[in-house]
Design a protein around this motif. Sequence first.
Motif, PDB file in Angstrom:
ATOM      1  N   TYR A  39      10.428 -12.758  97.491  1.00  0.00           N
ATOM      2  CA  TYR A  39       9.747 -12.702  98.633  1.00  0.00           C
ATOM      3  C   TYR A  39       9.594 -11.006  98.971  1.00  0.00           C
ATOM      4  O   TYR A  39      10.522 -10.731  99.131  1.00  0.00           O
ATOM      5  CB  TYR A  39      10.165 -13.608  99.769  1.00  0.00           C
ATOM      6  N   TYR A  41       8.409  -8.395 102.151  1.00  0.00           N
ATOM      7  CA  TYR A  41       8.274  -8.448 103.634  1.00  0.00           C
ATOM      8  C   TYR A  41       8.106  -6.795 103.895  1.00  0.00           C
ATOM      9  O   TYR A  41       8.462  -5.878 103.042  1.00  0.00           O
ATOM     10  CB  TYR A  41       9.660  -8.827 104.185  1.00  0.00           C
ATOM     11  N   CYS A  49      10.570 -10.021 109.687  1.00  0.00           N
ATOM     12  CA  CYS A  49      11.362  -9.687 108.813  1.00  0.00           C
ATOM     13  C   CYS A  49      12.838 -10.150 108.858  1.00  0.00           C
ATOM     14  O   CYS A  49      13.335 -10.779 107.904  1.00  0.00           O
ATOM     15  CB  CYS A  49      11.185  -8.223 108.182  1.00  0.00           C
ATOM     16  N   GLU A  52      12.496 -14.033 109.022  1.00  0.00           N
ATOM     17  CA  GLU A  52      12.414 -14.451 107.638  1.00  0.00           C
ATOM     18  C   GLU A  52      13.840 -14.456 106.857  1.00  0.00           C
ATOM     19  O   GLU A  52      14.218 -15.201 106.115  1.00  0.00           O
ATOM     20  CB  GLU A  52      11.299 -14.064 107.187  1.00  0.00           C
ATOM     21  N   ALA A  53      14.328 -13.324 106.810  1.00  0.00           N
ATOM     22  CA  ALA A  53      15.600 -12.867 105.995  1.00  0.00           C
ATOM     23  C   ALA A  53      16.550 -13.853 106.628  1.00  0.00           C
ATOM     24  O   ALA A  53      17.520 -14.264 105.614  1.00  0.00           O
ATOM     25  CB  ALA A  53      15.851 -11.322 106.149  1.00  0.00           C
ATOM     26  N   GLY A  72      14.818 -10.499  98.301  1.00  0.00           N
ATOM     27  CA  GLY A  72      13.932 -10.004  99.183  1.00  0.00           C
ATOM     28  C   GLY A  72      13.656  -8.442  98.615  1.00  0.00           C
ATOM     29  O   GLY A  72      14.248  -8.131  98.316  1.00  0.00           O
ATOM     30  N   SER A  74      11.212  -5.028  99.581  1.00  0.00           N
ATOM     31  CA  SER A  74      10.425  -4.135 100.725  1.00  0.00           C
ATOM     32  C   SER A  74      10.344  -2.663  99.967  1.00  0.00           C
ATOM     33  O   SER A  74      11.062  -2.482  99.155  1.00  0.00           O
ATOM     34  CB  SER A  74      10.910  -4.140 102.082  1.00  0.00           C
ATOM     35  N   THR A 103       5.591  -3.918  94.350  1.00  0.00           N
ATOM     36  CA  THR A 103       4.808  -4.241  95.326  1.00  0.00           C
ATOM     37  C   THR A 103       3.052  -4.419  94.847  1.00  0.00           C
ATOM     38  O   THR A 103       2.287  -5.168  95.202  1.00  0.00           O
ATOM     39  CB  THR A 103       4.846  -3.619  96.559  1.00  0.00           C
ATOM     40  N   ARG A 124       3.078  -9.910 103.724  1.00  0.00           N
ATOM     41  CA  ARG A 124       4.166 -10.795 103.527  1.00  0.00           C
ATOM     42  C   ARG A 124       3.784 -11.909 102.633  1.00  0.00           C
ATOM     43  O   ARG A 124       2.730 -12.650 103.003  1.00  0.00           O
ATOM     44  CB  ARG A 124       4.487 -11.294 104.911  1.00  0.00           C
ATOM     45  N   THR A 126       5.191 -14.727  99.136  1.00  0.00           N
ATOM     46  CA  THR A 126       6.358 -15.381  98.389  1.00  0.00           C
ATOM     47  C   THR A 126       5.912 -15.835  97.286  1.00  0.00           C
ATOM     48  O   THR A 126       4.797 -16.520  97.132  1.00  0.00           O
ATOM     49  CB  THR A 126       7.124 -16.293  99.192  1.00  0.00           C
ATOM     50  N   VAL A 144       5.850 -16.582 109.292  1.00  0.00           N
ATOM     51  CA  VAL A 144       7.227 -16.932 109.097  1.00  0.00           C
ATOM     52  C   VAL A 144       7.699 -18.255 109.448  1.00  0.00           C
ATOM     53  O   VAL A 144       8.762 -18.966 108.824  1.00  0.00           O
ATOM     54  CB  VAL A 144       8.025 -15.709 109.772  1.00  0.00           C
ATOM     55  N   HIS A 147       8.143 -21.290 107.051  1.00  0.00           N
ATOM     56  CA  HIS A 147       8.105 -20.790 105.685  1.00  0.00           C
ATOM     57  C   HIS A 147       9.175 -21.228 104.766  1.00  0.00           C
ATOM     58  O   HIS A 147       9.048 -21.583 103.542  1.00  0.00           O
ATOM     59  CB  HIS A 147       7.771 -19.343 105.458  1.00  0.00           C
TER      60      HIS A 147
END
Length: 162
Positions: A39, A41, A49, A52-53, A72, A74, A103, A124, A126, A144, A147
């Motif tokens: 995923y 973020y 974020c 979600e985490a 995760g 980023s 990304t 964002r 996944t 989020v 999700h």
Amino acid sequence: MEKNHALKVGDQAPAFSMAASGGRTVDTVALKGKPFVLYFYPKADTPGCTKEACGFNETLQAFEQAGLSVIGVSRDPVKKLDAFATKYGLTFPLASDEAGHVTEAYGVWVEKSMYGRTYMGIERATFLIDASGHIAHIWPKVKVTGHVEAVLAQARTLGAAA
């Protein structure tokens, strides 16, 4: 900026190798033959974020029982990811894509706009990757709330098929 490629269900997931929180490295070579959730973020330690985490962390055992790991991603530096993981007790790897190759490969580095200003940032999203390394499901433009539960439900169907 237009995306010149959009990943679809059934496509081979782009390969990656990234430094991650806790001194770990995550890469597609080590994950070969294992399904996983990847995923993306926008920024560590921001409200959405964090929610979600923490959601993924709270259900991590259920993902593991379904035979999947969670990663995760980023563009934050590892030092910031370590601080984020420590602050919230996150035990799964948070990978750093500072150079942006991953990304961009997954098509989540997009033009965004806020208050009339446009800028590039992570959308964002996944991806559920199956044991053969193919994309089994994609959630673009994630909201989020609810999700993690949706991803877990889909992951369980993948685990059952394995």
